[in-house]
Design a protein around this motif. Structure first.
Motif, PDB file in Angstrom:
ATOM      1  N   ARG A   1      14.951  84.983  77.957  1.00 19.67           N
ATOM      2  CA  ARG A   1      14.739  84.639  76.553  1.00 19.67           C
ATOM      3  C   ARG A   1      15.906  85.130  75.688  1.00 19.67           C
ATOM      4  NH1 ARG A   1       9.485  85.669  78.456  1.00 19.67           N
ATOM      5  NH2 ARG A   1       8.060  83.913  78.111  1.00 19.67           N
TER       6      ARG A   1
ATOM      7  N   GLU B   1      19.460  85.005  73.553  1.00 17.91           N
ATOM      8  CA  GLU B   1      20.031  84.066  72.592  1.00 17.91           C
ATOM      9  C   GLU B   1      21.008  83.147  73.317  1.00 17.91           C
ATOM     10  OE1 GLU B   1      21.824  86.092  69.355  1.00 17.91           O
ATOM     11  OE2 GLU B   1      19.986  87.138  68.755  1.00 17.91           O
ATOM     12  N   GLY B   2      21.170  81.962  72.778  1.00 14.99           N
ATOM     13  CA  GLY B   2      21.997  80.972  73.440  1.00 14.99           C
ATOM     14  C   GLY B   2      23.485  81.211  73.268  1.00 14.99           C
TER      15      GLY B   2
ATOM     16  N   ASP C   1      30.636  79.436  69.361  1.00 10.65           N
ATOM     17  CA  ASP C   1      30.652  80.897  69.470  1.00 10.65           C
ATOM     18  C   ASP C   1      31.823  81.416  70.295  1.00 10.65           C
ATOM     19  OD1 ASP C   1      28.209  80.960  68.091  1.00 10.65           O
ATOM     20  OD2 ASP C   1      27.054  80.806  69.955  1.00 10.65           O
TER      21      ASP C   1
ATOM     22  N   GLN D   1      24.849  81.947  80.452  1.00  8.77           N
ATOM     23  CA  GLN D   1      23.853  82.699  79.693  1.00  8.77           C
ATOM     24  C   GLN D   1      22.466  82.186  80.056  1.00  8.77           C
ATOM     25  OE1 GLN D   1      24.085  85.352  76.895  1.00  8.77           O
ATOM     26  NE2 GLN D   1      22.154  85.380  78.041  1.00  8.77           N
TER      27      GLN D   1
ATOM     28  N   ARG E   1      18.682  81.166  79.878  1.00  2.59           N
ATOM     29  CA  ARG E   1      17.828  80.677  78.790  1.00  2.59           C
ATOM     30  C   ARG E   1      16.435  80.368  79.334  1.00  2.59           C
ATOM     31  NH1 ARG E   1      20.406  78.468  74.417  1.00  2.59           N
ATOM     32  NH2 ARG E   1      18.336  78.673  73.445  1.00  2.59           N
TER      33      ARG E   1
END
Length: 231
Positions: free
Chosen positions: A28, A30-31, A36, A203, A205
């Motif tokens: 969970r 952050e994306g 970014d 990352q 998710r």
């Protein structure tokens, strides 16, 4: 009011906590969005590396180095990253070890940083070359005395008769080079620099819809394109 209670009959086996097929984690975090990212993968790696180190992660510089021999047979092992900049990622090894022999035959490597507590991975691929002897010697002088002796005592990846034989060789070197005396860098030991051709930032998710953004080098210059990969 009755509550729902999980009931297991004698005929219903309990879940096996050691069954890998039953082990699941929901990410969970952050994306990671294209907007970014830093302009270069080296700058982006520096950001994530600092965050990994600041998080208290054990040995954030530990990476899985994968190589293949001339016949394409792969092998992997965990090695410590010791330097990185816009010229590449550097680790040190015995050149006669399996990875050293692989890289002499097939000079390409993959580096994987498995930062599991952060639900992050970084995967780097590119050509691998030996660094200069002056650079190797400068780093070797910073190693603890015992580790300097270990580089001489271990014929890395070669069969050894026993632990006692290994320790006996180290003790002989310790008598020859006592604490405080300079130990020369072994000629068969030194640094490897992996020059990035691709750098993927992964990352974790929710629902396995992970973010995977990969920098790809454009031509022979310093330009990079970013590609989003399906998870």
């Amino acid at each position: 009011m009755l509550q729902d209670v999980a009931v297991h009959s004698a005929d219903t086996p309990l879940p096996d906590p050691f069954d890998p097929s039953a082990m699941r984690a929901q990410y969970r975090a952050e994306g990671l969005d294209e907007t970014d990212l830093a302009p270069s993968p080296y700058d982006q790696f520096a950001r994530w590396f600092k965050e990994a180190a600041a998080s208290g992660l054990h040995e954030p510089n530990a990476m899985v180095v994968s190589t293949a021999d001339a016949a394409g047979r792969p092998s992997s092992r965990t090695v410590l990253l010791k330097r990185f900049d816009e010229h590449g990622f550097v680790f040190f090894t015995n050149y006669t070890s399996r990875k050293g022999r692989d890289l002499a035959e097939n000079p390409y490597a993959s580096l994987l940083f498995p930062w599991h507590p952060l639900a992050r991975q970084v995967i780097i691929t590119g050509p691998a070359t030996r660094i200069g002897r002056d650079e190797t010697a400068a780093y070797f002088r910073t190693r603890p005395h015992g580790s300097q002796l270990g580089a001489w005592a271990s014929d890395q990846s070669a069969p050894v008769a026993s632990r006692a034989e290994l320790e006996r060789g180290w003790a002989e070197l310790a008598a020859r080079y006592p604490e405080g005396e300079q130990v020369p860098a072994p000629p068969h030991w030194g640094g490897i620099r992996v020059v990035a051709e691709t750098v993927e930032f992964w990352q974790g998710r929710e629902n396995r819809l992970h973010d995977r953004l990969r920098y790809e080098r454009q031509g022979d210059g310093d330009g990079w394109a970013v590609v989003r990969l399906a998870p």
